[in-house]
Scaffold this motif. Structure first.
Motif, PDB file in Angstrom:
ATOM      1  N   VAL A   1      36.209  46.270  35.016  1.00 15.34           N
ATOM      2  CA  VAL A   1      36.671  45.321  36.038  1.00 15.34           C
ATOM      3  C   VAL A   1      36.116  43.928  35.749  1.00 15.34           C
ATOM      4  CG1 VAL A   1      36.450  44.711  38.491  1.00 15.34           C
ATOM      5  CG2 VAL A   1      37.089  47.040  37.834  1.00 15.34           C
ATOM      6  N   ALA A   2      34.840  43.842  35.383  1.00 15.30           N
ATOM      7  CA  ALA A   2      34.238  42.539  35.076  1.00 15.30           C
ATOM      8  C   ALA A   2      34.924  41.889  33.879  1.00 15.30           C
ATOM      9  CB  ALA A   2      32.741  42.697  34.817  1.00 15.30           C
TER      10      ALA A   2
ATOM     11  N   THR B   1      30.037  42.531  39.922  1.00 17.59           N
ATOM     12  CA  THR B   1      30.322  43.959  39.854  1.00 17.59           C
ATOM     13  C   THR B   1      29.040  44.790  39.799  1.00 17.59           C
ATOM     14  OG1 THR B   1      30.636  43.860  37.453  1.00 17.59           O
ATOM     15  CG2 THR B   1      32.610  43.677  38.826  1.00 17.59           C
TER      16      THR B   1
ATOM     17  N   ASN C   1      29.713  35.672  31.566  1.00 18.30           N
ATOM     18  CA  ASN C   1      30.732  36.136  32.495  1.00 18.30           C
ATOM     19  C   ASN C   1      30.065  36.507  33.815  1.00 18.30           C
ATOM     20  OD1 ASN C   1      32.710  37.470  33.940  1.00 18.30           O
ATOM     21  ND2 ASN C   1      33.418  38.703  32.225  1.00 18.30           N
TER      22      ASN C   1
ATOM     23  N   TRP D   1      31.244  37.565  36.469  1.00 16.64           N
ATOM     24  CA  TRP D   1      31.818  38.739  37.127  1.00 16.64           C
ATOM     25  C   TRP D   1      30.954  39.979  36.915  1.00 16.64           C
ATOM     26  CZ3 TRP D   1      34.904  37.991  40.883  1.00 16.64           C
ATOM     27  CH2 TRP D   1      35.789  36.925  40.880  1.00 16.64           C
TER      28      TRP D   1
ATOM     29  N   ALA E   1      38.020  42.465  32.875  1.00 18.17           N
ATOM     30  CA  ALA E   1      39.375  42.088  33.301  1.00 18.17           C
ATOM     31  C   ALA E   1      39.354  40.835  34.165  1.00 18.17           C
ATOM     32  CB  ALA E   1      40.021  43.244  34.065  1.00 18.17           C
ATOM     33  N   LEU E   2      38.430  40.765  35.119  1.00 22.19           N
ATOM     34  CA  LEU E   2      38.337  39.579  35.966  1.00 22.19           C
ATOM     35  C   LEU E   2      37.954  38.346  35.158  1.00 22.19           C
ATOM     36  CD1 LEU E   2      36.623  41.057  39.152  1.00 22.19           C
ATOM     37  CD2 LEU E   2      38.936  40.116  38.981  1.00 22.19           C
ATOM     38  N   GLY E   3      37.129  38.528  34.139  1.00 17.81           N
ATOM     39  CA  GLY E   3      36.761  37.415  33.266  1.00 17.81           C
ATOM     40  C   GLY E   3      37.955  36.857  32.512  1.00 17.81           C
ATOM     41  N   ARG E   4      38.918  37.712  32.207  1.00 22.57           N
ATOM     42  CA  ARG E   4      40.143  37.247  31.524  1.00 22.57           C
ATOM     43  C   ARG E   4      41.153  36.680  32.496  1.00 22.57           C
ATOM     44  NH1 ARG E   4      42.763  39.312  26.586  1.00 22.57           N
ATOM     45  NH2 ARG E   4      41.265  38.336  25.237  1.00 22.57           N
ATOM     46  N   ILE E   5      41.320  37.350  33.633  1.00 21.77           N
ATOM     47  CA  ILE E   5      42.334  36.940  34.605  1.00 21.77           C
ATOM     48  C   ILE E   5      41.909  35.681  35.355  1.00 21.77           C
ATOM     49  CG2 ILE E   5      43.499  37.618  36.748  1.00 21.77           C
ATOM     50  CD1 ILE E   5      43.281  40.532  35.736  1.00 21.77           C
ATOM     51  N   HIS E   6      40.673  35.680  35.803  1.00 20.83           N
ATOM     52  CA  HIS E   6      40.186  34.559  36.610  1.00 20.83           C
ATOM     53  C   HIS E   6      38.792  34.153  36.117  1.00 20.83           C
ATOM     54  CE1 HIS E   6      39.580  31.807  39.774  1.00 20.83           C
ATOM     55  NE2 HIS E   6      39.070  32.616  40.676  1.00 20.83           N
TER      56      HIS E   6
END
Length: 157
Positions: free
Chosen positions: A24-25, A118, A112, A114, A27-32
């Motif tokens: 999740v961290a 997380t 990151n 995130w 993915a969130l680092g890439r998305i937002h």
């Protein structure tokens, strides 16, 4: 024998929860992505690497201690012995603490934030669902000895 004595968890959730938190961290680092300003490029990497080394060392030490005391490492199996030596003198959950330190270290290395978010969320979820179940199991299995251990050793740090 009561229901908690059989085994603490139905499934080994903790490693999966931490693994999911890492994904999740990422993915969130890439998305937002959250921009991180730092003055020295090596400082976060050195700090992160130190956390990763601490995490791996803590996990290996804890697992070796459990194996040496002839009890299970897997969180979904019942404990044969109450282990209060090694890293378990410092914290009641050294393996989970190691996983948390690993997340913090990777977050610093990758810059990151995130990973920090997380890590906090996962620690909260772990305490609510896994750690408390494990503690009920240990209390039902070891009684006063576990209560005394809890009074002298903190859950995390």
């Amino acid at each position: 024998m009561n229901a908690y004595r059989a085994k603490p968890l139905n499934f080994p959730w903790p490693p999966l929860l931490y693994g999911a938190a890492i994904l999740v961290a990422l993915a969130l680092g890439r998305i937002h992505p959250i921009g991180v300003v730092h003055s020295n490029g090596w400082a976060p990497w050195i700090a992160g690497s130190s956390f990763v080394i601490l995490a791996v060392s803590l996990d290996i030490w804890a697992m070796k201690t459990l194996i040496d005391r002839k009890t299970t490492v897997m969180p979904h199996r019942g404990s044969a012995h109450l282990v209060t030596c090694g890293p378990f003198r410092l914290t009641r959950n050294p393996i989970y603490l190691g996983y948390t330190f690993l997340m913090v270290g990777v977050g610093l290395i990758m810059l990151n934030p995130w990973f920090f978010v997380t890590a906090i969320a996962t620690t909260t979820i772990m305490t609510a669902f896994a750690v408390r179940c494990e503690e009920r199991h240990l209390h039902s299995r070891f009684g006063f000895e576990f209560e005394r251990y809890c009074r002298h050793t903190s859950r995390w740090l």
